[in-house]
Design a protein around this motif. Structure first.
Motif, mmCIF file in Angstrom:
data_model
loop_
_atom_site.group_PDB
_atom_site.id
_atom_site.type_symbol
_atom_site.label_atom_id
_atom_site.label_comp_id
_atom_site.label_asym_id
_atom_site.label_seq_id
_atom_site.Cartn_x
_atom_site.Cartn_y
_atom_site.Cartn_z
ATOM 1 N N GLU A 169 -0.861 5.421 -6.698
ATOM 2 C CA GLU A 169 -1.834 4.362 -6.948
ATOM 3 C C GLU A 169 -2.419 3.870 -5.624
ATOM 4 O O GLU A 169 -1.687 3.481 -4.720
ATOM 5 N N GLN A 170 -3.732 3.894 -5.530
ATOM 6 C CA GLN A 170 -4.403 3.449 -4.316
ATOM 7 C C GLN A 170 -4.591 1.935 -4.345
ATOM 8 O O GLN A 170 -4.820 1.344 -5.396
ATOM 9 N N SER A 171 -4.501 1.299 -3.161
ATOM 10 C CA SER A 171 -4.634 -0.156 -3.092
ATOM 11 C C SER A 171 -5.103 -0.570 -1.713
ATOM 12 O O SER A 171 -5.205 0.258 -0.790
ATOM 13 N N GLN A 172 -5.346 -1.858 -1.564
ATOM 14 C CA GLN A 172 -5.773 -2.445 -0.301
ATOM 15 C C GLN A 172 -4.651 -3.340 0.230
ATOM 16 O O GLN A 172 -3.772 -3.761 -0.526
ATOM 17 N N PRO A 173 -4.656 -3.649 1.539
ATOM 18 C CA PRO A 173 -3.632 -4.558 2.087
ATOM 19 C C PRO A 173 -3.528 -5.832 1.255
ATOM 20 O O PRO A 173 -4.540 -6.436 0.888
ATOM 21 N N CYS A 174 -2.290 -6.230 0.968
ATOM 22 C CA CYS A 174 -2.071 -7.265 -0.052
ATOM 23 C C CYS A 174 -2.058 -8.685 0.484
ATOM 24 O O CYS A 174 -2.319 -9.630 -0.242
ATOM 25 N N GLY A 175 -1.681 -8.873 1.751
ATOM 26 C CA GLY A 175 -1.554 -10.225 2.269
ATOM 27 C C GLY A 175 -0.317 -10.943 1.788
ATOM 28 O O GLY A 175 -0.154 -12.133 2.043
ATOM 29 N N VAL A 201 0.845 -1.207 0.000
ATOM 30 C CA VAL A 201 0.000 0.000 0.000
ATOM 31 C C VAL A 201 0.877 1.252 0.000
ATOM 32 O O VAL A 201 0.635 2.206 -0.743
ATOM 33 N N VAL A 202 1.926 1.247 0.841
ATOM 34 C CA VAL A 202 2.829 2.397 0.918
ATOM 35 C C VAL A 202 3.607 2.561 -0.382
ATOM 36 O O VAL A 202 3.761 3.673 -0.901
ATOM 37 N N LEU A 203 4.094 1.462 -0.932
ATOM 38 C CA LEU A 203 4.880 1.506 -2.169
ATOM 39 C C LEU A 203 4.042 2.044 -3.329
ATOM 40 O O LEU A 203 4.480 2.930 -4.071
#
Length: 510
Positions: A288-294, A280-282
């Motif tokens: 670019e917005q994103s959700q926690p990746c797991g 998310v930070v990267l």
């Protein structure tokens, strides 16, 4: 008569070459100028090359020839500068996702970095790639590259050094072996990687901190280009932070350039210290917005935070009472009450802060120091051999007006979670094979290597790992069944099918 011509900016801008282009254009017409690695035009970028600035001449000299600028690592500031410097005007911009969902990102606190790297390569860590994988280990200096490569060879790895100080033949040999052979580890400075398109690089490891998020993204992006699971692993410590900040402070670059470089480094430090999803930070850094990746260490094993305000006050006070003339090691000796020869000679064992931090071990204090520097509460003084100085930003903490939450060491994730992926809509990495299927996969890899050696081509040109994994799982017994395997067409079935089916047959328990 050429459809495609590669040329360096230096060659392109030479008078003779430009005159030749004029003649070609007048006689036949030029179809397109494609400017690769266009981020090199940005003086704020991680890989600025002044020669790229001269490429604006293309718009002036060949206004009717289309121009295309390409890069994989440009934040919003760099993208705007590319448009301006290359005179692209209001040309449309095509922006694809920066996400590489098959790469697992991990950052560990340095504690004997070589041994940590060895554990990573031998599969001891939950973030480890399969044993025997091809990969790249980046180091900050040529000397460290040579030493690390020699050490890895002593540990049983096929490790090669690569840096600009080597002769061209040695560099070419290392690059050829890396491209063609399985299981080769290249230890390199950032001189290695530009133009490398080996799809089955299973890991990129950093033994030293890169200069920016762009550099980190570009270097880690050399892993997993085949879409299979890959790993980006980095060991990061206080010395890295102090060294990078000292280099910026000691630079002869204009103040504005140093300010931007410092901001880029701060963004990378924030990524290293983050307690939430790294991806998310990267991605946020590139807009670019994103959700926690797991699929990063902080998702798989969220770090524990603790109120480190008092400990921060102790460390800052230790720096102040010793005249802000010492590095972290001396201050930690003071706080833990170690009566070293230097502490006694300087009379620092008589200071009120001597021993006030004896309840914490040195490793914890190093973590505190690193986080204080990363957050800008302490600054390294390049002119005083990296001595730590307290900044104005620390005032609120010293006065007890600001609470400071710090990270504890992240516990290791359970092995069962390895290569798992949260349901975030991202690609799921393949499951590692074991037992009979794993044995067949290794036998297929050996046969692939034999074929590749005979033909003088890289192994992945014959088959990708994903194809071999499918063969090991399905165990085809006929050409028709082999043709059902993704990645195998009629040409490959005709060329390699007999040998692959024979390998499967030898491994078939029936």
């Amino acid at each position: 008569e050429l459809d495609l011509l590669y040329v360096a900016p230096e060659r392109l801008l030479s008078g003779g070459f430009m005159a030749q282009l004029d003649r070609v254009h007048a006689a036949h017409g030029l179809a397109l100028f494609a400017i690769d690695e266009a981020h090199c035009v940005s003086q704020w970028g991680h890989d600025f090359r002044p020669e790229y600035l001269g490429l604006s001449v293309l718009a002036e000299r060949f206004p009717d020839v289309p121009r295309l600028a390409l890069t994989a690592t440009a934040d919003q500031l760099t993208r705007a500068e590319i448009r301006t410097r290359l005179a692209l005007g209001d040309a449309p911009m095509f922006l694809s996702s920066f996400d590489r969902p098959n790469i697992r990102y991990s950052v560990v606190e340095k504690d004997n970095a070589r041994e940590q790297l060895l554990g990573f390569l031998r599969g001891d860590a939950d973030s480890s790639p399969p044993v025997g994988s091809s990969g790249i280990v980046y180091c900050s200096s040529r000397k460290k590259v040579d030493q690390t490569a020699a050490w890895l060879n002593d540990q049983g790895f096929a490790a090669l050094a690569y840096h600009a100080g080597m002769d061209a033949a040695s560099r070419r040999s290392a690059q050829d072996r890396f491209q063609r052979e399985d299981g080769v580890v290249v230890v390199a400075t950032i001189a290695f990687g530009m133009g490398i398109d080996k799809p089955d690089v299973r890991f990129v490891a950093h033994l030293d901190l890169p200069k920016s998020m762009e550099a980190y993204y570009q270097e880690t992006g050399r892993a997993g280009r085949d879409g299979e699971p890959a790993h980006a692993w980095m060991a990061y410590g206080l010395a890295d932070v102090v060294m990078q900040k000292s280099w910026i402070d000691a630079s002869d670059a204009p103040a504005e350039v140093r300010r931007v470089e410092a901001a880029k480094l701060d963004a990378l430090l924030g990524y290293c210290e983050v307690a939430t999803c790294r991806r998310v930070v990267l991605l946020d850094y590139f807009g670019e917005q994103s959700q926690p990746c797991g699929n990063c260490d902080t998702c798989l094993a969220p770090p524990v935070m603790w109120d480190g305000t008092v400990e921060a006050q102790k460390f800052l006070s230790g720096a102040i009472r010793t005249g802000q003339r010492f590095g972290a090691g001396h201050i930690i000796d003071l706080l833990t009450g170690r009566q070293t020869e230097r502490i006694v000679d300087l009379g620092h064992d008589q200071l009120p802060t001597f021993g006030v931090g004896a309840d914490l071990d040195a490793q914890t204090w190093r973590s505190v120091a690193r986080q204080l520097v990363a957050r800008g509460l302490l600054a390294s003084d390049a002119g005083a051999y990296g001595a730590l100085r307290v900044t104005e930003a620390a005032t609120g903490v010293l006065r007890g007006e600001t609470r400071l939450d710090l990270r504890r060491a992240t516990p290791k994730p359970a092995r069962a979670a390895r290569r798992s992926r949260a349901s975030s809509g991202s690609t799921s990495p393949a499951v590692e094979l074991s037992g009979a299927e794993g044995d067949l996969f290794e036998a297929l890899r050996a046969e692939r290597k034999s074929i590749a050696d005979e033909q003088g081509v890289p192994a992945y040109v014959v088959f990708h790992d994903a194809t071999l994994r499918e063969i090991a799982t399905r165990r085809p017994s006929s050409t028709a069944a082999l043709l059902d395997v993704p990645g195998i067409g009629a040409a490959k079935a005709d060329r390699y099918g007999e040998r692959i089916l024979a390998t499967v047959g030898r491994a078939d328990p029936a």
